[in-house]
Design a protein around this motif. Structure first.
Motif, mmCIF file in Angstrom:
data_model
loop_
_atom_site.group_PDB
_atom_site.id
_atom_site.type_symbol
_atom_site.label_atom_id
_atom_site.label_comp_id
_atom_site.label_asym_id
_atom_site.label_seq_id
_atom_site.Cartn_x
_atom_site.Cartn_y
_atom_site.Cartn_z
ATOM 1 N N GLN A 143 33.517 39.904 -34.514
ATOM 2 C CA GLN A 143 32.231 40.344 -33.984
ATOM 3 C C GLN A 143 32.257 41.837 -33.650
ATOM 4 N N SER A 144 31.086 42.461 -33.763
ATOM 5 C CA SER A 144 30.903 43.844 -33.319
ATOM 6 C C SER A 144 29.931 43.849 -32.149
ATOM 7 N N GLU A 145 30.177 44.755 -31.202
ATOM 8 C CA GLU A 145 29.335 44.883 -30.010
ATOM 9 C C GLU A 145 28.641 46.240 -30.042
ATOM 10 N N GLU A 146 27.340 46.216 -30.025
ATOM 11 C CA GLU A 146 26.536 47.439 -30.030
ATOM 12 C C GLU A 146 25.935 47.627 -28.637
ATOM 13 N N GLU A 147 26.437 48.624 -27.914
ATOM 14 C CA GLU A 147 26.004 48.849 -26.530
ATOM 15 C C GLU A 147 25.301 50.192 -26.412
ATOM 16 N N ILE A 148 24.080 50.163 -25.881
ATOM 17 C CA ILE A 148 23.335 51.382 -25.631
ATOM 18 C C ILE A 148 23.818 51.994 -24.323
ATOM 19 N N GLN A 149 24.048 53.305 -24.329
ATOM 20 C CA GLN A 149 24.484 53.977 -23.112
ATOM 21 C C GLN A 149 23.453 53.772 -21.995
ATOM 22 N N GLU A 150 23.958 53.670 -20.774
ATOM 23 C CA GLU A 150 23.121 53.253 -19.642
ATOM 24 C C GLU A 150 21.866 54.120 -19.486
ATOM 25 N N GLN A 151 21.979 55.430 -19.674
ATOM 26 C CA GLN A 151 20.828 56.304 -19.433
ATOM 27 C C GLN A 151 19.741 56.153 -20.502
ATOM 28 N N TYR A 152 20.068 55.464 -21.629
ATOM 29 C CA TYR A 152 19.078 55.276 -22.688
ATOM 30 C C TYR A 152 18.619 53.819 -22.810
ATOM 31 N N GLN A 153 19.056 52.965 -21.913
ATOM 32 C CA GLN A 153 18.649 51.566 -21.984
ATOM 33 C C GLN A 153 17.190 51.411 -21.573
ATOM 34 N N ARG A 154 16.479 50.563 -22.304
ATOM 35 C CA ARG A 154 15.071 50.322 -22.000
ATOM 36 C C ARG A 154 14.912 49.566 -20.693
ATOM 37 N N ARG A 155 15.844 48.636 -20.417
ATOM 38 C CA ARG A 155 15.810 47.854 -19.179
ATOM 39 C C ARG A 155 17.181 47.927 -18.506
ATOM 40 N N PRO A 156 17.227 47.978 -17.170
ATOM 41 C CA PRO A 156 18.521 47.994 -16.468
ATOM 42 C C PRO A 156 19.316 46.726 -16.773
ATOM 43 N N GLY A 157 20.598 46.883 -16.975
ATOM 44 C CA GLY A 157 21.451 45.731 -17.270
ATOM 45 C C GLY A 157 21.165 45.109 -18.613
ATOM 46 N N GLN A 158 20.715 45.887 -19.557
ATOM 47 C CA GLN A 158 20.349 45.384 -20.880
ATOM 48 C C GLN A 158 21.558 44.762 -21.567
ATOM 49 N N ALA A 159 21.341 43.612 -22.220
ATOM 50 C CA ALA A 159 22.434 42.879 -22.855
ATOM 51 C C ALA A 159 22.977 43.643 -24.062
ATOM 52 N N ILE A 160 24.246 43.448 -24.334
ATOM 53 C CA ILE A 160 24.904 44.049 -25.489
ATOM 54 C C ILE A 160 24.550 43.239 -26.733
ATOM 55 N N SER A 161 24.244 43.913 -27.816
ATOM 56 C CA SER A 161 23.933 43.233 -29.075
ATOM 57 C C SER A 161 25.237 42.879 -29.785
ATOM 58 N N VAL A 162 25.394 41.597 -30.106
ATOM 59 C CA VAL A 162 26.610 41.101 -30.765
ATOM 60 C C VAL A 162 26.248 40.611 -32.163
ATOM 61 N N THR A 163 27.025 41.060 -33.159
ATOM 62 C CA THR A 163 26.804 40.667 -34.549
ATOM 63 C C THR A 163 28.076 40.062 -35.101
ATOM 64 N N GLY A 164 27.962 38.895 -35.736
ATOM 65 C CA GLY A 164 29.110 38.225 -36.338
ATOM 66 C C GLY A 164 29.319 38.659 -37.779
ATOM 67 N N HIS A 165 30.607 38.780 -38.182
ATOM 68 C CA HIS A 165 30.929 39.228 -39.533
ATOM 69 C C HIS A 165 31.927 38.298 -40.218
ATOM 70 N N GLY A 166 32.080 37.097 -39.731
ATOM 71 C CA GLY A 166 32.996 36.134 -40.334
ATOM 72 C C GLY A 166 33.506 35.167 -39.283
ATOM 73 N N ARG A 167 33.769 33.913 -39.705
ATOM 74 C CA ARG A 167 34.193 32.882 -38.745
ATOM 75 C C ARG A 167 35.160 31.913 -39.411
ATOM 76 N N HIS A 168 36.183 31.530 -38.664
ATOM 77 C CA HIS A 168 37.143 30.523 -39.104
ATOM 78 C C HIS A 168 37.092 29.356 -38.114
ATOM 79 N N LEU A 169 36.868 28.155 -38.635
ATOM 80 C CA LEU A 169 36.756 26.949 -37.802
ATOM 81 C C LEU A 169 37.766 25.925 -38.294
ATOM 82 N N GLU A 170 38.489 25.312 -37.350
ATOM 83 C CA GLU A 170 39.507 24.350 -37.762
ATOM 84 C C GLU A 170 39.694 23.277 -36.695
#
Length: 386
Positions: free
Chosen positions: A259-286
């Motif tokens: 996974q990659s985490e895309e975090e907007i710097q605090e001074q540019y966040q639209r809302r306080p405590g804005q959630a980090i955007s997480v994107t998946g790029h592959g998964r292994h299940l067993e």
């Protein structure tokens, strides 16, 4: 009519600080045998690199911008490389004039070479959920008393961040130069700089030092996990092993996601405590009930963006683990030593389980740009008719 074709010599992917070369061909496609054939004229042509930045209004709050850049934007005879592009231009190189007063007879063509160092202080190419950084080479052409025509060739930029030393040292006067090879000296110097950067990447990502982790939850130890390194380059496989033999509670299933985490710097966040955007790029299940050991292998795609940080956004990488464990011990199937008949073991219909997750930060670095060019969405070639 004049046909303009721009083609990048070595593919559409570059390391920041590397020399980019592009061949730009101007052709009068009319045959000299045609009765309507005539010479064509272009007043001038120039080329330059620029980076466009676009942010989602729902996630990023950018400061208000002045109107100074729009003073002459309404005129079609003013060269604005980012004209008609979304967002704002955050980086551009000085324009280089390719020619002035070009005359092409029917069937004639002329080719010009454009070269420029990709700025080392710019952001990498990135298409995230909140922000985008897009690089383009823009060729501007104009006939006399006509609007400027723009030809854009998109390309991808990889940036080395967090390395122990600059990948492209500026001091190149250490070794003596050959005065009889002055024309080739610059290209050799750029090749050496690229080789040093690739060597540094190879050394950094080749160091292996096994990292051991005891995976536990509130009921006890689940497994021992081993990963051989935590720094990778694009295109590599992430390999890890699990040892369940020393666990106190049985593990029924596990999954590992890149996974990659895309975090907007605090001074540019639209809302306080804005959630980090997480994107998946592959998964292994067993499923791993009654399994003593297991392993996984997750490839890092060549088309993703390595970790980086700007004044607006930070991109980080991690491995996300999820485990499903049983609350009670589960006896393995028993097979008698002298048993001749086939025995079929059926799992329990209902099992009380617990689930928990764990994140392991890793570092993802660029790779050889020539290798990344094979899977690039860009062709490095574009054309326009003027």
């Amino acid at each position: 009519m004049i046909e303009v074709v721009a083609s990048m010599a070595r593919g559409p992917v570059f390391l920041a600080g590397e020399l980019m070369e592009c061949l730009i061909t101007f052709t009068n496609p009319m045959s000299h045998l045609s009765t309507s054939a005539s010479s064509e004229m272009l007043a001038w042509a120039s080329a330059q690199i620029h980076c466009q930045f676009h942010a989602s209004e729902n996630r990023v709050a950018l400061p208000a911008r002045g109107n100074k850049q729009d003073v002459q934007a309404g005129s079609d005879t003013v060269l604005i490389p980012s004209r008609g592009e979304r967002g704002q231009c955050v980086l551009d190189t000085p324009p280089k004039i390719l020619f002035c007063d070009l005359r092409l007879d029917p069937g004639e063509s002329k080719t010009y070479s454009y070269s420029e160092v990709v700025p080392i202080d710019g952001p990498p190419s990135f298409r995230g959920q909140a922000v985008k950084y897009v690089y383009k080479l823009t060729i501007g052409c104009q006939r006399v008393n006509s609007p400027i025509k723009l030809l854009r060739v998109p390309f991808r930029v990889l940036v080395l961040q967090g390395m122990p030393e600059p990948p492209f040292p500026q001091d190149e006067e250490v070794s003596p130069s050959n005065p009889f090879l002055e024309e080739e000296e610059a290209s050799r110097r750029d090749a050496r700089a690229l080789e040093r950067a690739l060597d540094l990447l190879m050394v950094t990502t080749s160091r292996r030092c096994p990292h051991m982790f005891n995976i536990t939850n509130m009921r006890g130890k689940v497994a021992k996990f081993c990963i051989f390194k935590t720094v990778y380059r694009l295109g590599e496989d992430i390999v890890g092993t699990f040892d369940f033999s020393e666990g106190d509670i049985p593990c029924l299933q596990y999954s590992v996601s890149l996974q990659s985490e895309e975090e907007i710097q605090e001074q540019y966040q639209r809302r306080p405590g804005q959630a980090i955007s997480v994107t998946g790029h592959g998964r292994h299940l067993e499923s791993c009930l009654h399994t003593a050991s297991s392993h996984f292998s997750l490839p890092i795609p060549l088309n993703v963006t390595p970790g980086f940080s700007t004044d607006i956004v930070t991109l980080r990488w991690r491995l996300h683990f999820e485990f499903v464990t049983a609350r009670e011990p589960m006896e393995p199937p028993t097979v008698l030593q002298n048993q001749s008949e086939v025995t079929v073991w059926a799992g329990a219909e209902h099992v009380d389980v617990d689930t928990f997750s764990w994140n392991l930060p890793i570092k993802v670095l660029p790779t050889n740009p020539a290798l990344a060019s094979y899977v690039s969405q860009f062709t490095g070639t574009n054309s326009i008719n003027i």
